[in-house]
Scaffold this active site. Structure first.
Site, PDB file in Angstrom:
ATOM      1  N   TYR A 101       0.850  -1.197   0.000  1.00 47.64           N
ATOM      2  CA  TYR A 101       0.000   0.000   0.000  1.00 47.64           C
ATOM      3  C   TYR A 101       0.878   1.236   0.000  1.00 47.64           C
ATOM      4  O   TYR A 101       1.848   1.316   0.768  1.00 47.64           O
ATOM      5  CB  TYR A 101      -0.914   0.019   1.237  1.00 47.64           C
ATOM      6  CG  TYR A 101      -2.327  -0.356   0.869  1.00 47.64           C
ATOM      7  CD1 TYR A 101      -3.016   0.369  -0.097  1.00 47.64           C
ATOM      8  CD2 TYR A 101      -2.967  -1.434   1.472  1.00 47.64           C
ATOM      9  CE1 TYR A 101      -4.306   0.034  -0.463  1.00 47.64           C
ATOM     10  CE2 TYR A 101      -4.254  -1.778   1.109  1.00 47.64           C
ATOM     11  CZ  TYR A 101      -4.922  -1.039   0.136  1.00 47.64           C
ATOM     12  OH  TYR A 101      -6.189  -1.378  -0.224  1.00 47.64           O
ATOM     13  N   GLU A 154      -0.514   4.833  -0.649  1.00 52.17           N
ATOM     14  CA  GLU A 154      -1.256   6.070  -0.905  1.00 52.17           C
ATOM     15  C   GLU A 154      -0.327   7.272  -0.768  1.00 52.17           C
ATOM     16  O   GLU A 154       0.485   7.337   0.164  1.00 52.17           O
ATOM     17  CB  GLU A 154      -2.413   6.242   0.091  1.00 52.17           C
ATOM     18  CG  GLU A 154      -3.678   5.552  -0.333  1.00 52.17           C
ATOM     19  CD  GLU A 154      -3.912   4.288   0.445  1.00 52.17           C
ATOM     20  OE1 GLU A 154      -2.908   3.628   0.794  1.00 52.17           O
ATOM     21  OE2 GLU A 154      -5.086   3.973   0.689  1.00 52.17           O
ATOM     22  N   ARG A 159      -1.984  -3.087 -18.473  1.00 51.44           N
ATOM     23  CA  ARG A 159      -3.256  -2.394 -18.366  1.00 51.44           C
ATOM     24  C   ARG A 159      -3.079  -1.207 -17.420  1.00 51.44           C
ATOM     25  O   ARG A 159      -2.657  -1.394 -16.275  1.00 51.44           O
ATOM     26  CB  ARG A 159      -4.246  -3.379 -17.735  1.00 51.44           C
ATOM     27  CG  ARG A 159      -5.655  -3.062 -17.983  1.00 51.44           C
ATOM     28  CD  ARG A 159      -5.904  -3.274 -19.424  1.00 51.44           C
ATOM     29  NE  ARG A 159      -7.299  -3.206 -19.724  1.00 51.44           N
ATOM     30  CZ  ARG A 159      -7.872  -3.964 -20.655  1.00 51.44           C
ATOM     31  NH1 ARG A 159      -7.166  -4.833 -21.339  1.00 51.44           N
ATOM     32  NH2 ARG A 159      -9.132  -3.829 -20.913  1.00 51.44           N
ATOM     33  N   ASP A 203      -6.957  12.949 -25.294  1.00 47.58           N
ATOM     34  CA  ASP A 203      -6.902  11.550 -24.863  1.00 47.58           C
ATOM     35  C   ASP A 203      -6.267  10.776 -26.020  1.00 47.58           C
ATOM     36  O   ASP A 203      -6.899  10.574 -27.063  1.00 47.58           O
ATOM     37  CB  ASP A 203      -8.333  11.072 -24.585  1.00 47.58           C
ATOM     38  CG  ASP A 203      -8.412   9.567 -24.324  1.00 47.58           C
ATOM     39  OD1 ASP A 203      -7.397   8.866 -24.489  1.00 47.58           O
ATOM     40  OD2 ASP A 203      -9.511   9.092 -23.968  1.00 47.58           O
ATOM     41  N   THR A 211      -3.930   5.492 -22.091  1.00 43.14           N
ATOM     42  CA  THR A 211      -3.768   4.187 -21.471  1.00 43.14           C
ATOM     43  C   THR A 211      -2.346   3.731 -21.798  1.00 43.14           C
ATOM     44  O   THR A 211      -1.685   4.298 -22.672  1.00 43.14           O
ATOM     45  CB  THR A 211      -4.772   3.156 -22.035  1.00 43.14           C
ATOM     46  OG1 THR A 211      -4.735   3.221 -23.463  1.00 43.14           O
ATOM     47  CG2 THR A 211      -6.163   3.417 -21.538  1.00 43.14           C
ATOM     48  N   LYS A 213      -2.194  -0.014 -25.081  1.00 41.93           N
ATOM     49  CA  LYS A 213      -2.580  -0.135 -26.492  1.00 41.93           C
ATOM     50  C   LYS A 213      -1.298  -0.065 -27.336  1.00 41.93           C
ATOM     51  O   LYS A 213      -0.458  -0.941 -27.202  1.00 41.93           O
ATOM     52  CB  LYS A 213      -3.614   0.945 -26.840  1.00 41.93           C
ATOM     53  CG  LYS A 213      -4.907   0.791 -26.027  1.00 41.93           C
ATOM     54  CD  LYS A 213      -5.992   1.715 -26.486  1.00 41.93           C
ATOM     55  CE  LYS A 213      -7.291   1.497 -25.745  1.00 41.93           C
ATOM     56  NZ  LYS A 213      -7.443   2.288 -24.525  1.00 41.93           N
TER      57      LYS A 213
HETATM   58  N1  DSN Z   1     -12.150   0.140 -25.035  1.00 44.06           N
HETATM   59  C1  DSN Z   1     -11.137   0.886 -25.696  1.00 44.06           C
HETATM   60  C2  DSN Z   1     -11.181   0.703 -27.167  1.00 44.06           C
HETATM   61  O1  DSN Z   1     -11.380  -0.412 -27.577  1.00 44.06           O
HETATM   62  O2  DSN Z   1     -11.005   1.637 -27.932  1.00 44.06           O
HETATM   63  C3  DSN Z   1     -11.113   2.313 -25.327  1.00 44.06           C
HETATM   64  O3  DSN Z   1     -11.085   2.411 -23.949  1.00 44.06           O
END
Ligand code: DSN
Length: 433
Positions: A55, A57, A236, A201, A227, A230
């Site tokens: 932990y 925080e 993740r 984003d 994110t 990707k």
């Molecule tokens: N779920 C993602 C996508 O497939 O584009 C975006 O968060």
């Protein structure tokens, strides 16, 4: 060999079997969902560590629990590497994923019911860009912008006119299903002209932005989220990058970076996921290597090759092609309005993984839409190049043209299995034996 599974197989046979089946599915199939990728073994190893037990925080050097001397160093490395990768002034690596990162930005920059502009979900935006069913559309007043009906491209003059009329406090740029480049500089100019925050984003295109294959929004934005799983090919997770100066609140008690940090913790989240942050740090180091730029450049080449192959088979693509890692097939000219789900399922039976998607000005519903979204980050990681993309485009077209013919689907499936055999995934990883 890295043996990740020698305990689970003894302690939980059910979960072990299911993970093994998922391993076989990804090994045997062609993964074209543009938001998915395959991390390196190093990222998987960092993720599956005892750092999950801690932990912490707070932030490095300012924690609410003892024993964080090594976690501090891990998080600081993740921050420094992300700053270097994107040229960012300030980075928060704690968001659990993209939606929580976006939520923190709204929380930091807007008051409830403030007006903002976001990219319409059905034309290529994201749920968190103002969809009425999401926190972003329920708690804030979103006036969406969309693409031109003819060209299916973002029309910056139109967006500017809308901003002049609406006077939003924030404009959100970014995409999940827009196959062309975004002009973040143009968005900044619009934001400056109406005194709005610019929030981008870049979850989908982060890798392309970090390697110069797409304009990097960081210099043109107050805040940028992404994110990490990707095109960035990490675990993740999510991160937030921002400027220090808050241009709409220059004399406020907190600067922008402090507002973002406070929104993440204690505003929205509890303890950071330290194992994920360790894996993020590993992924950022990988993304700083020259090979990663080659990888991203191959993603774009593969996307173009796949788009060309699909179009040569008579399929229509939104905007007529792609500049990035993704494309959206429009099923309309094939007489398949609202058949996205059936086509997704037929392709899945052939072990080709895609997702149904709305198209701009969707004539049907989001659950039964008229498009198929595909992208090349995962297949590029696997080693596929332009020649494989050409073959895959033809296989996809064959399934779409015969989506109710089990015999054709089975033949395509056999070709997919044969192709995948030549591109082993995670060689030596025990779960895939
Ligand atoms: N779920 C993602 C996508 O497939 O584009 C975006 O968060």
């Amino acid at each position: 060999m890295y043996n990740m599974m020698d305990s689970i197989d003894k302690s939980d046979a059910e979960i072990y079997e299911l993970i093994k089946k998922e391993g076989a599915r990804i090994r045997n199939g062609i993964e074209l969902i543009p938001s998915e990728n395959f991390t390196s073994k190093a990222v998987l190893q960092a993720y599956a560590t005892l750092c999950t037990n801690k932990y912490s925080e707070g932030y490095p050097g300012k924690r609410y629990y003892g024993g964080n001397q090594f976690i501090d160093l891990i998080e600081s490395l993740a921050i420094e590497r992300a700053k270097k990768l994107f040229g960012a002034e300030h980075v928060n690596v704690q968001p659990y994923s993209g939606s929580p990162a976006n939520q923190a930005v709204f929380f930091a920059l807007l008051n409830l019911h403030d007006t903002f502009m976001g990219f319409d979900l059905s034309a290529g935006g994201h749920l968190t860009h103002g969809s009425p069913v999401n926190f972003s559309g329920r708690n804030y007043n979103c006036v969406p912008y969309t693409v031109d009906k003819e060209t299916e491209l973002l029309d910056y003059e139109q967006i500017e006119k809308q901003a002049e009329k609406i006077k939003p406090k924030m404009i959100l740029s970014g995409l999940t299903a827009y196959p062309r480049k975004i002009d973040f500089k143009a968005f900044k100019e619009i934001c400056d002209s109406v005194n709005a925050y610019h929030f981008a984003d870049i979850a989908h295109i982060a890798g392309l932005c970090a390697t110069g294959l797409h304009q990097n929004p960081v210099p043109y934005c107050d805040v940028v989220t992404t994110t990490t799983h990707k095109t960035l090919r990490g675990p993740r997770g999510g991160i937030i990058m921002c400027k220090t100066e808050d241009k709409l609140d220059k004399n406020g008690k907190k600067n922008l970076a402090e507002k973002i940090d406070a929104a993440v913790f204690p505003g929205l989240q509890g303890g950071p996921h330290d194992h994920v942050n360790a894996a993020k740090a590993v992924a950022f180091k990988e993304a700083l290597q020259p090979e990663y730029k080659q990888y991203c450049s191959q993603i774009v080449k593969n996307a173009k090759a796949l788009a060309d192959s699909l179009m040569s088979q008579g399929l229509d693509l939104v905007t007529g092609g792609t500049d990035n890692h993704l494309m959206v097939i429009k099923l309309v000219n094939k007489g398949l309005i609202g058949r996205g789900k059936e086509i997704q399922n037929a392709l899945g039976e052939a072990e080709i993984y895609v997702n149904k998607n709305t198209i701009p000005y969707e004539p049907n519903t989001p659950f039964n839409p008229s498009g198929i979204r595909l992208g090349t980050p995962a297949v590029t990681t696997r080693g596929f190049k332009e020649s494989e993309m050409e073959v895959i485009g033809k296989l996809i077209a064959k399934v779409i043209d015969n989506y109710q013919d089990k015999g054709v689907i089975e033949k395509v499936r056999n070709e997919v299995l044969e192709l995948c055999k030549h591109f082993p995934l995670y060689p030596g990883l025990d779960i895939l034996r």
